[in-house]
Design a protein around this motif. Structure first.
Motif, PDB file in Angstrom:
ATOM      1  N   PRO A  82       0.830  -1.209   0.000  1.00 27.29           N
ATOM      2  CA  PRO A  82       0.000   0.000   0.000  1.00 27.29           C
ATOM      3  C   PRO A  82       0.863   1.258   0.000  1.00 27.29           C
ATOM      4  O   PRO A  82       2.026   1.236   0.433  1.00 27.29           O
ATOM      5  N   LEU A  83       0.280   2.348  -0.435  1.00 28.39           N
ATOM      6  CA  LEU A  83       0.998   3.620  -0.546  1.00 28.39           C
ATOM      7  C   LEU A  83       1.684   4.017   0.758  1.00 28.39           C
ATOM      8  O   LEU A  83       2.845   4.402   0.782  1.00 28.39           O
ATOM      9  N   LEU A  84       0.948   3.895   1.844  1.00 28.89           N
ATOM     10  CA  LEU A  84       1.508   4.298   3.128  1.00 28.89           C
ATOM     11  C   LEU A  84       2.757   3.500   3.472  1.00 28.89           C
ATOM     12  O   LEU A  84       3.750   4.056   3.960  1.00 28.89           O
ATOM     13  N   ASP A  85       2.742   2.202   3.186  1.00 27.92           N
ATOM     14  CA  ASP A  85       3.902   1.375   3.480  1.00 27.92           C
ATOM     15  C   ASP A  85       5.108   1.794   2.644  1.00 27.92           C
ATOM     16  O   ASP A  85       6.233   1.813   3.129  1.00 27.92           O
ATOM     17  N   MET A  88       6.429   4.994   4.051  1.00 28.62           N
ATOM     18  CA  MET A  88       7.154   4.762   5.299  1.00 28.62           C
ATOM     19  C   MET A  88       8.484   4.050   5.051  1.00 28.62           C
ATOM     20  O   MET A  88       9.444   4.247   5.784  1.00 28.62           O
TER      21      MET A  88
END
Lengths: 209, 209
Positions: A82-85, A88
Motif C-alpha cells: 500500500p501507498l503508506l507502506d 514509510m
DNA sequence: TGTACATCAGTGAACGCGCGTTCACTGATGTAC
DNA sequence: TGTACATCAGTGAACGCGCGTTCACTGATGTAC
C-alpha cells in the motif's frame, strides 16, 4: 574537455573529497575552509574560487550521498505494498541515513532550507524531482482505485513531504528521539492524512478568508 | 524586587528595545552586537551578560511581537465558522504579519527552528501552547460532530501546523510569493488533509516497516 | 610547424569584519554585626 | 543606628578565531597568425 578544464575538475574533486571527510569526522562547525584546503593539498584561495561559501561547499559535498540513499530507498521499495507502506519505507531509509550523522545533517538542512531558492540549486532540484516522482506514485494509486480520483496528487505529495520534513526537524533537533520514535509519529500523521479527519458525509466547503 | 534587580531589568529593557529597533530597520545580519549596545547606551560586554548570543537576543526581542499577533488572530477568529476557516483565519493573520518584514522573520526562524530545544525556550513554549490550544479546538469539533471521534486531535493539530509551516518556509525563502498565493496553497493542502485522499470504503491498515 | 601572445586556474599572503570571551576594575547596593 | 565588608551589574579594552575578499603573481595551457 580541455586539459585545463580536466585539471580544474580534478582540483574540485580534491576539495570535495577533503570536505566530505572533514565534515563527517570533525563536523561542519569545527572545521574551517583553511582546514579543508590543507587536507586537499590546495590553497585556501582556491577553495573560494570553486565554491563561493562554506554552505555552498557543504551542499555540493553532501547532496550526492543523499541522492544515493534516495535511489537505494526507492529501489528497495516494496512494489506492491500500500501507498503508506511505501512512503514509510522511504522515510525509514532516510531517517536512518540522517541518523548516521545527525549533527552534520542538521547543520546542512538548517543552512539550506531557509536560504533563497537560488542558493541551493542541487537540493532544490533534488526535492522537486522527488516530489514529482512521489506525485506519480499517487497518480498510479488513483488508477488502481485506492486513491480518490478528485484528489490532487501533487498537493498530496507535498503535504506528505511536509509531514515527513516536520518530523525530521524534530528528530534532528531532539537528540533523545530515536529513528523508531520518529517513524511512529510520522506513521500516525501520514495515516491520518490519508484517511482524513472529517466525519464521513460532512460537507466540505473549502471557503476561507 | 531589589533596587539592584530593578536597574538590571531596566538595562535589559534598554537592550531589548534597541535590538528590536535595529533588527527591524537594518536587519539582523546588518547590525552588530556593538551597534545594539551603542544604540542602547550600554557597554557591549553588558549585552553579552544579558543575552548569551545574538540569536538568543533575536529570539527574546521578537517573540513578544509574535505572541501579540497570535493573541490578536485568535481573538478575531470567527467563532462559529468551520474549522478550516478558523485555521485559515489564523494563517492569514500570521503570514501577513511575517510579510511585514520577511527577511527579519526568515532569519529568526532559520536560526531557531533547527537549534536543540533548550536554545529557544520562548518560541518552543509558544509553539507547544498553540498546538495544545488548536488541539482543543479540534476536540470541540468532535463534540459538535464535524470531526471523526476516532481521529487524534493532537496529531491533527501537529499535522496542520506542519502544512502551515512548510508553506511559511516556502513563503519566506521565495520573495515572489505573495501572502495570497501562500494562503491558496495552504487552503488546498489543509482541506485535503481534512477530507483525506483515500477512496471511501477503502481499508486502512496502518501497518508499516 | 613554430612563435608570440592571451587566457586563466591556482598561489600565498594580507586585510577587514563580526562574534564571543576574558579581564581587571568601578561603584552602587545589600547585609552582617 | 552606624560601620565595615560582600556582592554584583556594568564598564571598556583587548584578544582569538573564522570567514570572505582582495591582490599581485606564476606558470601551464590554449590560440592566432
Amino acid at each position: 574537455m580541455n586539459r585545463r578544464e580536466t585539471t580544474k575538475q580534478e582540483t574540485r574533486k580534491l576539495i570535495l573529497n577533503a570536505a566530505r571527510r572533514l565534515f563527517h569526522t570533525k563536523g561542519p562547525e569545527r572545521c574551517t575552509m583553511r582546514d579543508i584546503a590543507l587536507q586537499a593539498g590546495v590553497s585556501p584561495a582556491s577553495v573560494v574560487v570553486h565554491f563561493k561559501s562554506k554552505t555552498a561547499l557543504l551542499e555540493v559535498a553532501l547532496y550526492e550521498d543523499i541522492e544515493r540513499n534516495i535511489v537505494r530507498a526507492v529501489a528497495t521499495m516494496p512494489q506492491t505494498a500500500p501507498l503508506l507502506d511505501r512512503f514509510m519505507h522511504i522515510a525509514q531509509s532516510m531517517y536512518s541515513f540522517y541518523d548516521s550523522n545527525r549533527e552534520l545533517y542538521r547543520v546542512l538542512i538548517r543552512d539550506t532550507a531557509f536560504e533563497p531558492k537560488g542558493e541551493n540549486p542541487y537540493l532544490t532540484r533534488q526535492l522537486q524531482e522527488y516530489l514529482r516522482f512521489f506525485g506519480g506514485l499517487i497518480e498510479q494509486e488513483k488508477v488502481l482505485g485506492t486513491i480518490r480520483p478528485e484528489a490532487d496528487a501533487q498537493i498530496a505529495a507535498a503535504s506528505l513531504f511536509s509531514l515527513y520534513f516536520s518530523v525530521l526537524m524534530e528528530f534532528l533537533r531532539n537528540g533523545n528521539m530515536t529513528v523508531n520514535m520518529a517513524l511512529e509519529w510520522l506513521a500516525l500523521s501520514a495515516n491520518q492524512h490519508l484517511i482524513g479527519i472529517l466525519l464521513q458525509g460532512e460537507e466540505t466547503n473549502g471557503r476561507c478568508a
